[in-house]
Every structure is written in C-alpha cells, then in structure tokens.
Write a protein that holds these residues in place. Structure first.
Motif, PDB file in Angstrom:
ATOM      1  N   TRP A 202      17.455 -30.569 -16.543  1.00 34.15           N
ATOM      2  CA  TRP A 202      18.542 -31.498 -15.694  1.00 34.15           C
ATOM      3  C   TRP A 202      17.487 -32.653 -15.341  1.00 34.15           C
ATOM      4  O   TRP A 202      16.303 -32.720 -15.715  1.00 34.15           O
ATOM      5  CB  TRP A 202      18.979 -31.106 -14.494  1.00 34.15           C
ATOM      6  CG  TRP A 202      17.959 -30.425 -13.290  1.00 34.15           C
ATOM      7  CD1 TRP A 202      17.230 -29.464 -13.343  1.00 34.15           C
ATOM      8  CD2 TRP A 202      17.546 -31.268 -12.520  1.00 34.15           C
ATOM      9  NE1 TRP A 202      16.319 -29.376 -12.108  1.00 34.15           N
ATOM     10  CE2 TRP A 202      16.873 -30.450 -11.462  1.00 34.15           C
ATOM     11  CE3 TRP A 202      18.393 -32.363 -11.793  1.00 34.15           C
ATOM     12  CZ2 TRP A 202      16.209 -30.879 -10.132  1.00 34.15           C
ATOM     13  CZ3 TRP A 202      17.756 -32.639 -10.333  1.00 34.15           C
ATOM     14  CH2 TRP A 202      16.881 -31.970  -9.573  1.00 34.15           C
ATOM     15  N   MET A 203      18.011 -33.772 -14.801  1.00 36.16           N
ATOM     16  CA  MET A 203      17.483 -35.143 -14.617  1.00 36.16           C
ATOM     17  C   MET A 203      17.454 -35.346 -12.926  1.00 36.16           C
ATOM     18  O   MET A 203      18.640 -35.460 -12.573  1.00 36.16           O
ATOM     19  CB  MET A 203      18.057 -36.255 -15.553  1.00 36.16           C
ATOM     20  CG  MET A 203      17.162 -37.322 -15.171  1.00 36.16           C
ATOM     21  SD  MET A 203      17.844 -38.610 -13.966  1.00 36.16           S
ATOM     22  CE  MET A 203      16.496 -40.069 -14.728  1.00 36.16           C
ATOM     23  N   LEU A 204      16.397 -35.959 -12.454  1.00 35.42           N
ATOM     24  CA  LEU A 204      16.611 -36.298 -11.247  1.00 35.42           C
ATOM     25  C   LEU A 204      16.243 -37.704 -10.870  1.00 35.42           C
ATOM     26  O   LEU A 204      15.138 -38.259 -11.647  1.00 35.42           O
ATOM     27  CB  LEU A 204      15.616 -35.366  -9.937  1.00 35.42           C
ATOM     28  CG  LEU A 204      15.467 -35.621  -8.694  1.00 35.42           C
ATOM     29  CD1 LEU A 204      14.880 -34.651  -7.794  1.00 35.42           C
ATOM     30  CD2 LEU A 204      14.813 -37.105  -8.370  1.00 35.42           C
ATOM     31  N   ASN A 205      16.908 -38.575 -10.350  1.00 34.99           N
ATOM     32  CA  ASN A 205      16.637 -40.254 -10.238  1.00 34.99           C
ATOM     33  C   ASN A 205      16.686 -40.370  -8.926  1.00 34.99           C
ATOM     34  O   ASN A 205      17.536 -39.955  -8.124  1.00 34.99           O
ATOM     35  CB  ASN A 205      17.936 -40.908 -10.957  1.00 34.99           C
ATOM     36  CG  ASN A 205      17.546 -42.296 -11.156  1.00 34.99           C
ATOM     37  OD1 ASN A 205      16.463 -42.676 -11.489  1.00 34.99           O
ATOM     38  ND2 ASN A 205      18.824 -43.119 -10.894  1.00 34.99           N
ATOM     39  N   MET A 206      15.641 -41.343  -8.602  1.00 38.15           N
ATOM     40  CA  MET A 206      15.526 -42.046  -7.415  1.00 38.15           C
ATOM     41  C   MET A 206      15.596 -43.432  -7.491  1.00 38.15           C
ATOM     42  O   MET A 206      14.755 -44.165  -8.361  1.00 38.15           O
ATOM     43  CB  MET A 206      13.847 -41.683  -6.850  1.00 38.15           C
ATOM     44  CG  MET A 206      13.734 -40.319  -6.649  1.00 38.15           C
ATOM     45  SD  MET A 206      12.182 -39.809  -6.042  1.00 38.15           S
ATOM     46  CE  MET A 206      11.491 -39.852  -7.757  1.00 38.15           C
ATOM     47  N   ILE A 261      23.918 -34.051 -19.845  1.00 35.03           N
ATOM     48  CA  ILE A 261      22.664 -33.616 -19.092  1.00 35.03           C
ATOM     49  C   ILE A 261      23.053 -33.584 -17.632  1.00 35.03           C
ATOM     50  O   ILE A 261      23.458 -34.484 -16.913  1.00 35.03           O
ATOM     51  CB  ILE A 261      21.613 -34.405 -19.326  1.00 35.03           C
ATOM     52  CG1 ILE A 261      20.885 -34.108 -20.883  1.00 35.03           C
ATOM     53  CG2 ILE A 261      20.392 -33.726 -18.537  1.00 35.03           C
ATOM     54  CD1 ILE A 261      20.099 -35.252 -21.344  1.00 35.03           C
ATOM     55  N   PRO A 262      22.802 -32.459 -16.923  1.00 34.95           N
ATOM     56  CA  PRO A 262      23.224 -32.519 -15.286  1.00 34.95           C
ATOM     57  C   PRO A 262      22.260 -33.348 -14.571  1.00 34.95           C
ATOM     58  O   PRO A 262      20.922 -33.587 -15.063  1.00 34.95           O
ATOM     59  CB  PRO A 262      22.817 -30.845 -15.008  1.00 34.95           C
ATOM     60  CG  PRO A 262      23.096 -30.135 -16.216  1.00 34.95           C
ATOM     61  CD  PRO A 262      22.501 -31.183 -17.446  1.00 34.95           C
ATOM     62  N   VAL A 263      22.646 -34.152 -13.674  1.00 38.90           N
ATOM     63  CA  VAL A 263      22.048 -35.162 -13.032  1.00 38.90           C
ATOM     64  C   VAL A 263      22.169 -34.872 -11.529  1.00 38.90           C
ATOM     65  O   VAL A 263      23.146 -34.425 -11.055  1.00 38.90           O
ATOM     66  CB  VAL A 263      22.213 -36.526 -13.308  1.00 38.90           C
ATOM     67  CG1 VAL A 263      21.998 -36.875 -14.837  1.00 38.90           C
ATOM     68  CG2 VAL A 263      23.675 -36.803 -13.070  1.00 38.90           C
TER      69      VAL A 263
END
Length: 315
Positions: A202-206, A261-263
């Motif tokens: 998965w992807m983490l965005n800041m 893709i889960p985010v």
C-alpha cells in the motif's frame, strides 16, 4: 501482601510510562525543524519546478537517503528524471526538468510499502497556483506545503533504518517532484515504476501535515482496502484523527489509487497561508507534527501484520 501488590503496580506504571516516553521519543522534533527550516528558507526561493533551488532540495533529500543507508532505487542512482509542463500560466520556459528521489529499505521481503511526499512548491509564484494576486514575484516558502511532508518522509526513513529491526516488508521512500504542476512526479513513477506495482502492499502519502488544529488530522483513503479498519483497530493517539474513505484527492496518493493500490493520505487541512507567501517555518506545529508521524508509524507497523491487502475502488 497489599504492600507487595502496590509495589508491583507502581513499578508496572513506571515501566509503562518509560515505554510510552520511548515511543514518543522515536520522532526527533529537532530534526523536523532542521529539515523544514532548510527547505522553506528564503534562500530556497520556494522550490519551484526546474529551479536551481528545487535541485538543492533534491540534493538534500538524496544526501539523507544516503546517510540512512537506503538503497538507490531510481533509474540513475536515487534519481528518476522526467519533464513537467507549466500549464496554468504562459511562461517562456514551460517545459521543466524534474526528479523523483527514490530510496529503498531492502529487507529482502516480497512486498513493499511506499511512503511518499512531494518536495517542490510554487517558487516565486510565476508558475501559477498562487492564491495571492499581490504575492506573485514574492517567495512562496511552502513550509507546510510541503516541507512538512518531506520532513516527515526523512524522519520516517531515519526511524525505520535505525530501529534495529528487520521488518517483514521493504519500505520504498519517494520524494516526488513537480506535484504542484499536476501530480506529475507520482504519475510518472506509477507509469514507469522502479519496482513492480504488483509488489506494492500500500502507499502512504504526506502533504501538508504541519498545521494541526483541534479538528484533527484527516486520514484519507481509509475505504481503499478492507484491511484498513483492522489496521486502525486499537490505535490511539495524543491527537485527533478523522478517517475518510475516498482514495482520490489533490495529492500524490491519487496516482497510486488509480493503479488499484490501497492508499492513505495524511493532511492537516487548508489555512489562510495555503499557496501564499506566508507559509513559513515558524508557523508549523512541531509537537503535533511529531504526533502525526508517531500515528503513521503505528499504522505502518500494524499493516505489516497482513501479508496482503485487497483494493477497493471508492468512487
């Protein structure tokens, strides 16, 4: 017997307090300030795409990726280069060179978690998007947008490379270029990935995580996998967080969401200085920025309990 029980309880409390203090101490506020004050200084002239100052910001990120021992995962070393076009206004140099900076914490795992943040901003306001008509020609420092996210990216990279653990997942750290010109860097990566997209857990965005207010931090993308409710189960924080299902949004997680893709996108919301010259480092809420990063660590760690994550389209 009563005195012994009291003594045991006392030492248990001390242990829990010490453990809690250690957990919070994982995030270094001095490092966060150092990163933000460098990236959002007047000398950096707003980090506009194609400028020599945004190249200095890229060098700064790359220097820290090297320092933390991340494996280069760009196309040439840590760099993935591409072109971005200024579309909102007419300028003679509409085609700009830009870079994604990509480093891998290689734990020899099958799956990889992506953590990202964009490092560009509006420069002197000439590339469009300034919300201050009188501010064009002035430095848009972009402390919250998005030096705060880059500081978070670097601090999470430092944490995971120095915690003396080998996680069951790899972690790919990406500093995206040209986000302000239309998510160009993240789009380029997802069209030209340097690891297979099928390997991404998965992807983490800041993006803009530096102006926490009592309404709480928004966590967008909660609905993009059925695993997220399980991942958040039991997680507590010193700050309030609001879970939102939608995976789309005006930042780089959208490029991954569109690839199934889960985010999750962490964001403290808009403010009067958004896309204006007044977005300065002294206005960042550093203690709560640290708390947001601690929350993210808890989420990332919990996500590692699940060998795979399904994707849900929320729109």
């Amino acid at each position: 017997m009563k005195n012994k029980a009291t003594s045991v309880s006392f030492f248990l409390c001390l242990f829990l307090l010490a453990w809690s203090a250690t957990a919070i101490a994982q995030i270094d506020q001095k490092q966060l300030k150092k990163h933000i004050y460098f990236l959002a200084s007047d000398k950096m002239k707003g980090r506009g795409t194609g400028s020599k100052e945004v190249r200095k910001a890229a060098d700064y990120v790359e220097k820290h990726f090297k320092k933390y021992g991340l494996k280069p995962q760009g196309e040439v070393g840590y760099r993935q280069s591409f072109q971005a076009k200024v579309r909102r206004v007419v300028v003679p140099d509409s085609i700009r060179q830009a870079d994604n900076i990509i480093g891998l914490l290689d734990n020899g795992a099958r799956k990889t978690i992506v953590i990202g943040a964009h490092y560009d901003h509006l420069g002197m306001g000439h590339q469009g998007s300034s919300r201050d008509s009188l501010g064009v020609g002035k430095i848009h420092n972009g402390a919250d947008d998005n030096a705060s996210g880059v500081a978070g990216l670097l601090e999470l990279a430092r944490h995971y490379t120095t915690n003396k653990e080998i996680e069951p997942f790899n972690i790919l750290f990406i500093a995206f270029g040209a986000e302000e010109l239309g998510l160009v860097g993240s789009k380029y990566f997802t069209e030209n990935p340097t690891i297979p997209l099928s390997d991404i857990h998965w992807m983490l965005n800041m993006d803009m995580i530096g102006r926490y207010n009592p309404n709480g931090v928004a966590v967008i993308g909660y609905g993009t996998s059925s695993k997220f409710p399980l991942i958040f189960e039991g997680i507590t924080s010193t700050i309030k967080f609001n879970l939102s299902k939608d995976g789309n949004g005006g930042s780089d997680q959208t490029s991954f969401y569109k690839k199934n893709i889960p985010v999750l996108f962490f964001h403290t919301g808009g403010h009067d200085d958004y896309h204006k010259p007044g977005d300065d480092p002294e206005k960042i809420n550093y203690p709560d920025l640290a708390a947001i990063l601690q929350l993210e660590i808890d989420v990332v760690n919990n996500s590692m309990k699940y060998p795979s994550m399904d994707f849900i389209w929320t729109n």
